[in-house]
Design a protein around this motif. Structure first.
Motif, PDB file in Angstrom:
ATOM      1  N   ALA A 195      38.747  35.581  49.211  1.00 36.21           N
ATOM      2  CA  ALA A 195      37.199  35.701  48.961  1.00 36.21           C
ATOM      3  C   ALA A 195      36.349  36.450  50.199  1.00 36.21           C
ATOM      4  CB  ALA A 195      36.649  34.165  48.728  1.00 36.21           C
ATOM      5  N   VAL A 196      36.615  35.945  51.413  1.00 41.23           N
ATOM      6  CA  VAL A 196      35.896  36.626  52.684  1.00 41.23           C
ATOM      7  C   VAL A 196      36.351  38.177  52.490  1.00 41.23           C
ATOM      8  CG1 VAL A 196      35.309  36.525  54.932  1.00 41.23           C
ATOM      9  CG2 VAL A 196      35.455  34.615  53.793  1.00 41.23           C
ATOM     10  N   GLU A 197      37.445  38.273  52.377  1.00 41.76           N
ATOM     11  CA  GLU A 197      37.973  39.821  52.372  1.00 41.76           C
ATOM     12  C   GLU A 197      37.327  40.613  51.371  1.00 41.76           C
ATOM     13  OE1 GLU A 197      42.186  39.504  52.611  1.00 41.76           O
ATOM     14  OE2 GLU A 197      42.416  38.809  54.633  1.00 41.76           O
ATOM     15  N   PHE A 198      37.329  40.219  50.277  1.00 40.46           N
ATOM     16  CA  PHE A 198      36.988  40.999  49.042  1.00 40.46           C
ATOM     17  C   PHE A 198      35.491  41.197  49.262  1.00 40.46           C
ATOM     18  CE2 PHE A 198      41.008  39.632  46.968  1.00 40.46           C
ATOM     19  CZ  PHE A 198      41.456  40.913  46.798  1.00 40.46           C
ATOM     20  N   TYR A 199      34.757  39.870  49.734  1.00 38.68           N
ATOM     21  CA  TYR A 199      33.258  40.088  49.746  1.00 38.68           C
ATOM     22  C   TYR A 199      33.127  41.340  50.791  1.00 38.68           C
ATOM     23  CZ  TYR A 199      28.325  39.297  50.246  1.00 38.68           C
ATOM     24  OH  TYR A 199      26.916  39.311  50.264  1.00 38.68           O
ATOM     25  N   GLU A 200      33.630  41.452  51.849  1.00 44.01           N
ATOM     26  CA  GLU A 200      33.623  42.521  52.986  1.00 44.01           C
ATOM     27  C   GLU A 200      33.953  43.815  52.440  1.00 44.01           C
ATOM     28  OE1 GLU A 200      36.443  41.003  55.886  1.00 44.01           O
ATOM     29  OE2 GLU A 200      34.725  40.010  57.028  1.00 44.01           O
ATOM     30  N   LEU A 238      33.540  42.286  44.251  1.00 41.91           N
ATOM     31  CA  LEU A 238      32.406  41.112  44.229  1.00 41.91           C
ATOM     32  C   LEU A 238      32.945  40.109  43.418  1.00 41.91           C
ATOM     33  CD1 LEU A 238      29.872  39.931  44.940  1.00 41.91           C
ATOM     34  CD2 LEU A 238      28.675  41.268  43.321  1.00 41.91           C
ATOM     35  N   PHE A 239      33.456  40.419  41.950  1.00 39.87           N
ATOM     36  CA  PHE A 239      34.067  39.606  41.013  1.00 39.87           C
ATOM     37  C   PHE A 239      35.110  38.665  41.919  1.00 39.87           C
ATOM     38  CE2 PHE A 239      36.672  37.575  38.023  1.00 39.87           C
ATOM     39  CZ  PHE A 239      35.799  37.313  36.869  1.00 39.87           C
ATOM     40  N   LEU A 240      36.009  39.488  42.508  1.00 38.38           N
ATOM     41  CA  LEU A 240      37.066  38.724  43.273  1.00 38.38           C
ATOM     42  C   LEU A 240      36.782  37.899  44.317  1.00 38.38           C
ATOM     43  CD1 LEU A 240      39.446  41.988  43.411  1.00 38.38           C
ATOM     44  CD2 LEU A 240      39.840  39.726  42.014  1.00 38.38           C
ATOM     45  N   ALA A 241      35.730  38.277  44.994  1.00 35.91           N
ATOM     46  CA  ALA A 241      35.121  37.391  45.908  1.00 35.91           C
ATOM     47  C   ALA A 241      34.730  36.106  45.442  1.00 35.91           C
ATOM     48  CB  ALA A 241      34.022  37.979  46.545  1.00 35.91           C
ATOM     49  N   ARG A 242      33.924  36.274  44.274  1.00 35.70           N
ATOM     50  CA  ARG A 242      33.447  35.127  43.501  1.00 35.70           C
ATOM     51  C   ARG A 242      34.765  34.155  42.850  1.00 35.70           C
ATOM     52  NH1 ARG A 242      30.036  35.545  38.113  1.00 35.70           N
ATOM     53  NH2 ARG A 242      31.223  37.645  38.188  1.00 35.70           N
ATOM     54  N   GLY A 243      35.888  35.139  42.346  1.00 39.82           N
ATOM     55  CA  GLY A 243      36.853  34.310  41.767  1.00 39.82           C
ATOM     56  C   GLY A 243      37.565  33.629  42.677  1.00 39.82           C
ATOM     57  N   TYR A 244      37.798  34.079  43.824  1.00 35.11           N
ATOM     58  CA  TYR A 244      38.889  33.330  44.638  1.00 35.11           C
ATOM     59  C   TYR A 244      38.296  32.082  45.335  1.00 35.11           C
ATOM     60  CZ  TYR A 244      42.735  36.303  44.567  1.00 35.11           C
ATOM     61  OH  TYR A 244      43.856  36.993  44.011  1.00 35.11           O
ATOM     62  N   ARG A 245      36.737  32.426  45.681  1.00 37.65           N
ATOM     63  CA  ARG A 245      36.035  31.289  46.142  1.00 37.65           C
ATOM     64  C   ARG A 245      36.119  30.028  45.169  1.00 37.65           C
ATOM     65  NH1 ARG A 245      29.970  32.093  46.189  1.00 37.65           N
ATOM     66  NH2 ARG A 245      30.118  31.870  44.155  1.00 37.65           N
ATOM     67  N   GLU A 246      36.091  30.280  43.725  1.00 37.14           N
ATOM     68  CA  GLU A 246      36.249  29.327  42.776  1.00 37.14           C
ATOM     69  C   GLU A 246      37.637  28.659  42.748  1.00 37.14           C
ATOM     70  OE1 GLU A 246      34.219  26.853  40.298  1.00 37.14           O
ATOM     71  OE2 GLU A 246      33.356  28.777  41.318  1.00 37.14           O
TER      72      GLU A 246
END
Length: 321
Positions: free
Chosen positions: A308-313, A286-294
């Protein structure tokens, strides 16, 4: 008779007397562990309790707790489940309480919530209410409504407890700022410097932050010191290098969150990248999804959004297991 003498006599005792001695030794080392927190003590307790031939509800409960304290979740759950065949009536309250405690300590708060909430429907014991508060605080990252549910029960206790103060702090931070004054008052009344400092951080004015920093330094709380310095840097820019210096002393989990917050304010990409590196090491999807989106906002937009999408999945997949 001291424990060493009792232990030496065990081979000479008959079955019934032997069980009594083993129970006494198991309990002695469990209590000693709770004071000293040394793993060898809890292992001794497990050794003695495991040798008891006729294991009643008390023995099984304590044995389950021993495994929990040792971090052996599977054995702890197995013992508590087997205890259900033995525990009756009032003993079941103790079993359910300890089972819920073990679930919480084994990072299974959703299951702990179900058990302790069911127990509270039967009996509004202060110990049950406090554990319910702890469970709800653990679940607060998913949904703040858990904490809102716990607050009225915690407020019903005769004395203000840590779980209530923490609940006020959390709700003041994310829901109702007015509650911070309640948290400050109760922390002062309880003489709890740690909670007082946490409440002062949430209050967030310059004077409160300076006072929080002083408390954290006085108590040797490096994580608190880093957070206080970071927040103070919003008022005093020269505090930022000092904050970064203290952050370097933190464990990676604490460091990651503070670095991310620092990035959000300073937009220094190296802070975000270091936080992402730590998250990748930890598998914090979840943190990685947030971090890569940022990160996608400043560089490699397409690639970083894809990550970001991959990590959120991955996070959703993990959550639904």
């Amino acid at each position: 008779m001291n424990p060493s003498e009792l232990e030496a006599r065990i081979p000479k005792l008959k079955a019934k007397e032997r069980d009594v001695a083993l129970r006494e030794l198991g309990y002695y080392y469990l209590q000693l562990y709770l004071k000293e927190r040394k793993d060898e003590l809890i292992r001794k307790s497990i050794s003695f309790y495991s040798q008891v031939i006729k294991k009643d509800c008390v023995v099984l409960n304590n044995l389950g707790l021993c495994y929990m304290y040792l971090g052996n979740c599977e054995d702890s759950m197995e013992v508590f489940n087997s205890a259900r065949e033995v525990c009756k009536n009032e003993d079941e309250y103790m079993l359910d309480f300890n089972y819920s405690l073990a679930l919480l300590n084994c990072n299974r708060p959703s299951e702990a919530y179900i058990v302790i909430k069911s127990l509270l429907k039967q009996k509004k014991d202060p110990h049950f209410i406090r554990l319910f508060g702890r469970v709800c605080l653990s679940l607060s990252k998913r949904d703040l409504s858990y904490v809102m549910e716990a607050v009225p029960l915690l407020e019903s206790l005769d004395q203000p407890v840590e779980e209530l103060i923490l609940s006020y702090i959390l709700l003041a931070k994310d829901h109702d700022k007015k509650l911070i004054e309640k948290a400050l008052q109760l922390a002062e009344e309880n003489g709890d410097k740690k909670l007082l400092a946490e409440a002062l951080l949430v209050k967030g004015d310059l004077r409160s932050l300076e006072k929080a920093l002083s408390i954290f330094r006085e108590t040797g709380d490096v994580r608190g010191e880093a957070r206080a310095l970071y927040l103070l840097s919003s008022f005093q820019q020269d505090r930022l290098p000092e904050a970064l210096s203290v952050v370097e002393k933190l464990g990676e989990s604490d460091k990651k969150e503070i670095l991310y917050d620092m990035y959000k304010r300073t937009k220094i990409s190296s802070l975000l990248k270091e936080a992402i590196r730590i998250a990748e090491k930890q598998g914090d999807w979840l943190f990685l999804a947030r971090g890569y989106r940022e990160l996608s906002k400043t560089e490699n937009e397409v690639d970083n959004l894809r990550k970001a999408v991959e990590f959120y999945e991955k996070y959703i997949e993990f959550k639904n297991k």
